[in-house]
Structure formats: C-alpha cells, structure tokens
Scaffold this motif. Structure first.
Motif, PDB file in Angstrom:
ATOM      1  N   LEU A 156       0.829  -1.204   0.000  1.00 22.65           N
ATOM      2  CA  LEU A 156       0.000   0.000   0.000  1.00 22.65           C
ATOM      3  C   LEU A 156       0.867   1.258   0.000  1.00 22.65           C
ATOM      4  CD1 LEU A 156      -2.676   1.470   0.117  1.00 22.65           C
ATOM      5  CD2 LEU A 156      -2.750   1.055   2.583  1.00 22.65           C
ATOM      6  N   GLN A 157       1.932   1.257   0.790  1.00 23.92           N
ATOM      7  CA  GLN A 157       2.828   2.412   0.802  1.00 23.92           C
ATOM      8  C   GLN A 157       3.392   2.688  -0.588  1.00 23.92           C
ATOM      9  OE1 GLN A 157       5.380   0.892   4.001  1.00 23.92           O
ATOM     10  NE2 GLN A 157       4.927   2.735   5.185  1.00 23.92           N
ATOM     11  N   HIS A 158       3.834   1.645  -1.274  1.00 29.02           N
ATOM     12  CA  HIS A 158       4.414   1.822  -2.602  1.00 29.02           C
ATOM     13  C   HIS A 158       3.363   2.298  -3.603  1.00 29.02           C
ATOM     14  CE1 HIS A 158       8.633   0.420  -2.436  1.00 29.02           C
ATOM     15  NE2 HIS A 158       8.228  -0.209  -1.361  1.00 29.02           N
ATOM     16  N   ALA A 159       2.144   1.810  -3.467  1.00 27.44           N
ATOM     17  CA  ALA A 159       1.073   2.254  -4.362  1.00 27.44           C
ATOM     18  C   ALA A 159       0.809   3.745  -4.182  1.00 27.44           C
ATOM     19  CB  ALA A 159      -0.195   1.448  -4.112  1.00 27.44           C
ATOM     20  N   LEU A 160       0.802   4.211  -2.946  1.00 25.48           N
ATOM     21  CA  LEU A 160       0.559   5.632  -2.684  1.00 25.48           C
ATOM     22  C   LEU A 160       1.711   6.492  -3.206  1.00 25.48           C
ATOM     23  CD1 LEU A 160      -0.947   5.430   0.915  1.00 25.48           C
ATOM     24  CD2 LEU A 160      -2.169   5.935  -1.206  1.00 25.48           C
ATOM     25  N   ARG A 161       2.934   6.018  -3.069  1.00 21.87           N
ATOM     26  CA  ARG A 161       4.081   6.782  -3.568  1.00 21.87           C
ATOM     27  C   ARG A 161       4.042   6.913  -5.082  1.00 21.87           C
ATOM     28  NH1 ARG A 161       8.117   3.394   0.404  1.00 21.87           N
ATOM     29  NH2 ARG A 161       7.288   4.290   2.353  1.00 21.87           N
ATOM     30  N   GLY A 162       3.340   5.992  -5.736  1.00 24.53           N
ATOM     31  CA  GLY A 162       3.214   6.058  -7.181  1.00 24.53           C
ATOM     32  C   GLY A 162       2.288   7.149  -7.681  1.00 24.53           C
ATOM     33  N   LEU A 163       1.622   7.854  -6.764  1.00 22.10           N
ATOM     34  CA  LEU A 163       0.688   8.909  -7.161  1.00 22.10           C
ATOM     35  C   LEU A 163       1.352  10.267  -7.305  1.00 22.10           C
ATOM     36  CD1 LEU A 163      -2.316   7.976  -4.830  1.00 22.10           C
ATOM     37  CD2 LEU A 163      -1.923   7.283  -7.199  1.00 22.10           C
ATOM     38  N   VAL A 164       2.672  10.302  -7.188  1.00 19.08           N
ATOM     39  CA  VAL A 164       3.390  11.569  -7.334  1.00 19.08           C
ATOM     40  C   VAL A 164       3.043  12.199  -8.684  1.00 19.08           C
ATOM     41  CG1 VAL A 164       5.666  12.592  -7.652  1.00 19.08           C
ATOM     42  CG2 VAL A 164       5.275  10.979  -5.781  1.00 19.08           C
ATOM     43  N   GLY A 165       2.703  13.472  -8.642  1.00 14.05           N
ATOM     44  CA  GLY A 165       2.361  14.211  -9.849  1.00 14.05           C
ATOM     45  C   GLY A 165       0.874  14.337 -10.096  1.00 14.05           C
ATOM     46  N   LEU A 166       0.075  13.527  -9.414  1.00 18.77           N
ATOM     47  CA  LEU A 166      -1.371  13.609  -9.584  1.00 18.77           C
ATOM     48  C   LEU A 166      -1.951  14.633  -8.608  1.00 18.77           C
ATOM     49  CD1 LEU A 166      -2.217   9.826  -9.978  1.00 18.77           C
ATOM     50  CD2 LEU A 166      -2.297  11.571 -11.755  1.00 18.77           C
ATOM     51  N   PRO A 167      -2.965  15.389  -9.027  1.00 23.91           N
ATOM     52  CA  PRO A 167      -3.510  16.464  -8.191  1.00 23.91           C
ATOM     53  C   PRO A 167      -4.453  15.952  -7.099  1.00 23.91           C
ATOM     54  CG  PRO A 167      -4.660  16.406 -10.286  1.00 23.91           C
ATOM     55  CD  PRO A 167      -3.570  15.386 -10.380  1.00 23.91           C
ATOM     56  N   VAL A 168      -3.884  15.409  -6.046  1.00 24.64           N
ATOM     57  CA  VAL A 168      -4.682  14.913  -4.917  1.00 24.64           C
ATOM     58  C   VAL A 168      -5.166  16.112  -4.101  1.00 24.64           C
ATOM     59  CG1 VAL A 168      -4.661  13.524  -2.806  1.00 24.64           C
ATOM     60  CG2 VAL A 168      -3.419  12.739  -4.850  1.00 24.64           C
ATOM     61  N   VAL A 169      -6.480  16.199  -3.873  1.00 26.72           N
ATOM     62  CA  VAL A 169      -7.054  17.371  -3.211  1.00 26.72           C
ATOM     63  C   VAL A 169      -7.671  17.052  -1.848  1.00 26.72           C
ATOM     64  CG1 VAL A 169      -7.479  18.572  -5.380  1.00 26.72           C
ATOM     65  CG2 VAL A 169      -9.249  17.069  -4.452  1.00 26.72           C
ATOM     66  N   GLY A 170      -7.659  15.795  -1.446  1.00 20.48           N
ATOM     67  CA  GLY A 170      -8.209  15.416  -0.151  1.00 20.48           C
ATOM     68  C   GLY A 170      -8.130  13.913   0.025  1.00 20.48           C
ATOM     69  N   ALA A 171      -8.296  13.472   1.277  1.00 18.94           N
ATOM     70  CA  ALA A 171      -8.179  12.041   1.537  1.00 18.94           C
ATOM     71  C   ALA A 171      -8.792  11.692   2.887  1.00 18.94           C
ATOM     72  CB  ALA A 171      -6.711  11.603   1.508  1.00 18.94           C
ATOM     73  N   ASP A 172      -9.101  10.415   3.045  1.00 18.61           N
ATOM     74  CA  ASP A 172      -9.508   9.902   4.344  1.00 18.61           C
ATOM     75  C   ASP A 172      -8.890   8.531   4.560  1.00 18.61           C
ATOM     76  OD1 ASP A 172     -11.500   7.710   3.507  1.00 18.61           O
ATOM     77  OD2 ASP A 172     -12.471   9.451   2.610  1.00 18.61           O
ATOM     78  N   VAL A 173      -8.696   8.200   5.834  1.00 22.30           N
ATOM     79  CA  VAL A 173      -8.241   6.869   6.265  1.00 22.30           C
ATOM     80  C   VAL A 173      -9.232   6.413   7.321  1.00 22.30           C
ATOM     81  CG1 VAL A 173      -6.379   5.517   7.281  1.00 22.30           C
ATOM     82  CG2 VAL A 173      -5.834   7.459   5.791  1.00 22.30           C
ATOM     83  N   VAL A 174      -9.923   5.310   7.061  1.00 19.51           N
ATOM     84  CA  VAL A 174     -11.078   4.957   7.890  1.00 19.51           C
ATOM     85  C   VAL A 174     -11.033   3.495   8.342  1.00 19.51           C
ATOM     86  CG1 VAL A 174     -12.531   6.670   6.738  1.00 19.51           C
ATOM     87  CG2 VAL A 174     -12.481   4.331   5.863  1.00 19.51           C
ATOM     88  N   GLU A 175     -11.991   3.197   9.224  1.00 19.59           N
ATOM     89  CA  GLU A 175     -12.304   1.834   9.683  1.00 19.59           C
ATOM     90  C   GLU A 175     -11.256   1.221  10.609  1.00 19.59           C
ATOM     91  OE1 GLU A 175     -15.176   0.461   9.342  1.00 19.59           O
ATOM     92  OE2 GLU A 175     -16.132   1.399   7.608  1.00 19.59           O
ATOM     93  N   VAL A 176     -10.495   2.078  11.322  1.00 21.93           N
ATOM     94  CA  VAL A 176      -9.617   1.565  12.378  1.00 21.93           C
ATOM     95  C   VAL A 176     -10.460   1.377  13.637  1.00 21.93           C
ATOM     96  CG1 VAL A 176      -7.628   2.038  13.850  1.00 21.93           C
ATOM     97  CG2 VAL A 176      -7.565   2.671  11.417  1.00 21.93           C
ATOM     98  N   ALA A 177     -10.552   0.141  14.100  1.00 22.17           N
ATOM     99  CA  ALA A 177     -11.346  -0.194  15.286  1.00 22.17           C
ATOM    100  C   ALA A 177     -10.410  -0.770  16.346  1.00 22.17           C
ATOM    101  CB  ALA A 177     -12.440  -1.191  14.929  1.00 22.17           C
ATOM    102  N   PRO A 178      -9.930   0.053  17.271  1.00 20.03           N
ATOM    103  CA  PRO A 178      -8.857  -0.367  18.182  1.00 20.03           C
ATOM    104  C   PRO A 178      -9.202  -1.509  19.123  1.00 20.03           C
ATOM    105  CG  PRO A 178      -9.688   1.830  18.740  1.00 20.03           C
ATOM    106  CD  PRO A 178     -10.260   1.484  17.415  1.00 20.03           C
ATOM    107  N   ALA A 179     -10.471  -1.751  19.367  1.00 20.65           N
ATOM    108  CA  ALA A 179     -10.822  -2.853  20.261  1.00 20.65           C
ATOM    109  C   ALA A 179     -10.360  -4.201  19.717  1.00 20.65           C
ATOM    110  CB  ALA A 179     -12.337  -2.886  20.492  1.00 20.65           C
ATOM    111  N   TYR A 180     -10.149  -4.288  18.402  1.00 20.33           N
ATOM    112  CA  TYR A 180      -9.728  -5.542  17.776  1.00 20.33           C
ATOM    113  C   TYR A 180      -8.258  -5.508  17.390  1.00 20.33           C
ATOM    114  CZ  TYR A 180     -14.759  -5.200  17.337  1.00 20.33           C
ATOM    115  OH  TYR A 180     -16.089  -4.992  17.604  1.00 20.33           O
ATOM    116  N   ASP A 181      -7.586  -4.432  17.759  1.00 21.63           N
ATOM    117  CA  ASP A 181      -6.167  -4.291  17.440  1.00 21.63           C
ATOM    118  C   ASP A 181      -5.329  -4.879  18.571  1.00 21.63           C
ATOM    119  OD1 ASP A 181      -4.102  -3.552  15.801  1.00 21.63           O
ATOM    120  OD2 ASP A 181      -4.102  -1.435  16.366  1.00 21.63           O
ATOM    121  N   HIS A 182      -4.101  -5.225  18.264  1.00 20.19           N
ATOM    122  CA  HIS A 182      -3.158  -5.626  19.295  1.00 20.19           C
ATOM    123  C   HIS A 182      -1.773  -5.176  18.858  1.00 20.19           C
ATOM    124  CE1 HIS A 182      -3.434  -9.056  16.501  1.00 20.19           C
ATOM    125  NE2 HIS A 182      -2.150  -9.233  16.730  1.00 20.19           N
TER     126      HIS A 182
END
Length: 333
Positions: A282-308
């Motif tokens: 995923l990190q490499h895929a995002l780095r491949g967006l260099v040059g594209l006009p990204v105007v906003g973003a969200d990162v969702v669905e982190v539910a810490p009760a199920y994290d460890h």
C-alpha cells in the motif's frame, strides 16, 4: 518546537511553520496527543493541511468501534519523524500541518452526523485547507466528498478497500459504510471516467454487484493483481485511469479503508477479509501517485478494540504520513 533539518527536499517557507515537538528534547512517548505531535489547529494562524478526526461509526454493519479510531491512530503516530526518505520531502516543514481535533458528532443519527461532517469540512476546505480525515467508518467519505466537490468540482475517487462500498442500502438504510460511493456517484460527485477501486477481494452477494459498480463509474484492481503482477504495474494502471483517456486528468480524492490490508497487517477493523495487501504494498502504491492532483483524503475503519500491539494503528498512522508526503512532493517537488 520543531526539529532542525537540512537536506534534499527542504524548502524554506516565507512564514513561520510550527512543526512537531523535537524528539531530541521531549521523548516521543510523552504529550502532546496530536497526530505526529503536531500543533493543534488553534495554535496556528492558518493550516495548509488539517488532520481531522471524525469519530463516527453509526454506519457500521459488522464489528463496531471505529469511532475510537482517530485517537488510536494519533497515539500510534508518535514515532513519525520529519523526513520522508522515499519521496525526499519534509512534510511538516514546507507548509503548515495542524491537528484539527475530533468533530463532536452525535452517535444516534446518521443523517445528522453527515451534516455535521459536511459543515466542518466546508469551513476548512472553503478556507483553503486540505483535509486529511481519520475515521470513523466509511460513511464519512460521503460528506467529505460533498465538501471537496464544492471547491474542486467532480473528482476521480481512488478507493483502497476490500469492499466495493457501492451497495444500494442495508436493512433499509441508504447511508452506511457500504454505500458512500453509490450515493456519491448518484449525486454527481464522482468523475465516472476516472475512478477506481484498489484491493477488492472476498465474497459478494452476486455478480450484479460488479455490474452495478461499473455503471457507477469504477474500474477495479483486485488484490490478486498484486500477486500476478508487480506493484509498479498496478501503479501504472492506477495512474492511467486517474489521468483519463486524454491524459489531462483532474482532481483526485483518495479514500483508504484500512481493511484493504490483510488482517495480518490490520487486524483492528470492522469487516476483515483474508488475502489483502501488505502495508508495504500500500505504501508503494501511494508513492506512485506523485504528480497527480490529490485534493483530499480519508483513512477509515480503524477499530482499536480488535487491534493488538498497535499493528493497525501504526499502519494507519503511516498511511496518513504517506499521504502528507505525497501532497508535499506534488506541491514542492
């Protein structure tokens, strides 16, 4: 308040920039509890980028708890430092990044919650601030898109997820974390010729889900495509789609459901599906967006009760950091 650094990618701004607390003067496990120990929005004159917590999970269909995601991601971001080596940029030194805190959203009415999110995003985006939102469930993408389109016009949506999120309704509800991109398409928010899902996998109710999705304006890169090809090939497909048939492109909105990652890399989420991406892919895929006009973003669905061991929180925090680095690279080179 900020680390001093010189090197490739640094640009001296023409105004004072408040950055993260210096990790050599104040241990990273201490306060503040903002994202990457950044200043709060009320501590700066204006912000070029705001990290906005959206603690709402009333649209969740399976495991609840993403309302606690913003705080968990912030707590998992304390080790993030100034310089991003792969892109050669200083995301916190070139422009003002601030933590806008969490929105005060009531937990009972989805419609009311959407209105609160849209109003807050309108104020920030309308004032010239780029919003990087931390959810919360994927329902929050709809009001964020509404606000983004008011300023930029219809956007290409690059949607990283295990699921399509273009279903029509669920138990009679039109606004859920499985419907935001159908509603966005119906409302004319999405560029139907340039939008794409990445990381789709798992079972579906039927083949019609895919047929409907295509009509709504999306092409799909499945998780299997990362296995049968290379990340570079995936990035090439993404950029070709986002650029459009004439290559001219236009504004891009990036929406990332953390369940695009395999549960081994992101166990703390509401609807986990086996066979997902690695964090590195995923990190490499995002780095491949260099040059594209990204105007906003969200990162969702982190539910810490199920994290460890903060596995999901750390992954999500670094995804936000990748987006910050991408925005910096696109603006400052």
């Amino acid at each position: 308040m900020t680390d001093n650094a010189d090197g490739p990618g640094e640009i001296r701004p023409d105004r004072e920039i408040l950055g993260p607390f210096d990790g050599f003067k104040r241990p990273r496990f201490t306060e503040p509890t903002t994202f990457a120990r950044l200043p709060r929005l009320d501590q700066v004159e204006r912000a070029d980028i705001a990290i906005l917590g959206v603690p709402f999970d009333g649209g969740t269909s399976y495991r609840p708890g993403a309302r606690f995601g913003p705080g968990h991601v912030r707590a998992s971001s304390k080790l993030i430092r100034q310089y991003h080596p792969p892109l050669g940029v200083y995301p916190f030194q070139n422009w003002q990044v601030a933590d806008a805190g969490d929105l005060g959203i009531g937990p009972y009415s989805i419609v009311d919650a959407l209105a609160v999110i849209e109003e807050a995003a309108d104020e920030l985006i309308g004032g010239g601030t780029t919003v990087l939102a931390i959810g919360g469930d994927h329902t929050i993408a709809l009001p964020l898109l509404r606000s983004t389109v008011k300023k930029h016009g219809p956007v290409a949506v690059l949607h990283f997820d295990a699921h399509l999120d273009t279903w029509d309704s669920y138990f009679g509800a039109d606004f859920t974390h499985g419907t935001p991109f159908r509603r966005a398409s119906e409302e004319g928010l999405i560029d139907l010729t340039r939008s794409m899902h990445v990381g789709i996998r798992g079972s579906l109710a039927g083949h019609k889900d895919l047929e409907d999705d295509a009509v709504l304006g999306f092409q799909i890169i499945h998780t299997d495509d990362f296995q049968t090809g290379t990340v570079a090939q995936v990035v090439e497909r993404m950029c070709k789609r986002l650029g459009g048939s004439d290559g001219a492109g236009g504004p891009v909105y990036v929406s990332i459901d953390v369940d695009v990652l395999d549960p081994a890399h992101a166990p703390g989420t509401g609807t986990p599906e086996a066979g997902g991406l690695t964090t590195r892919e995923l990190q490499h895929a995002l780095r491949g967006l260099v040059g594209l006009p990204v105007v906003g973003a969200d990162v969702v669905e982190v539910a810490p009760a199920y994290d460890h061991a903060e596995i999901t929180g750390i992954a999500a925090a670094h995804i936000v950091y990748e987006l910050l680095a991408l925005l910096t690279k696109n603006r400052f080179g």
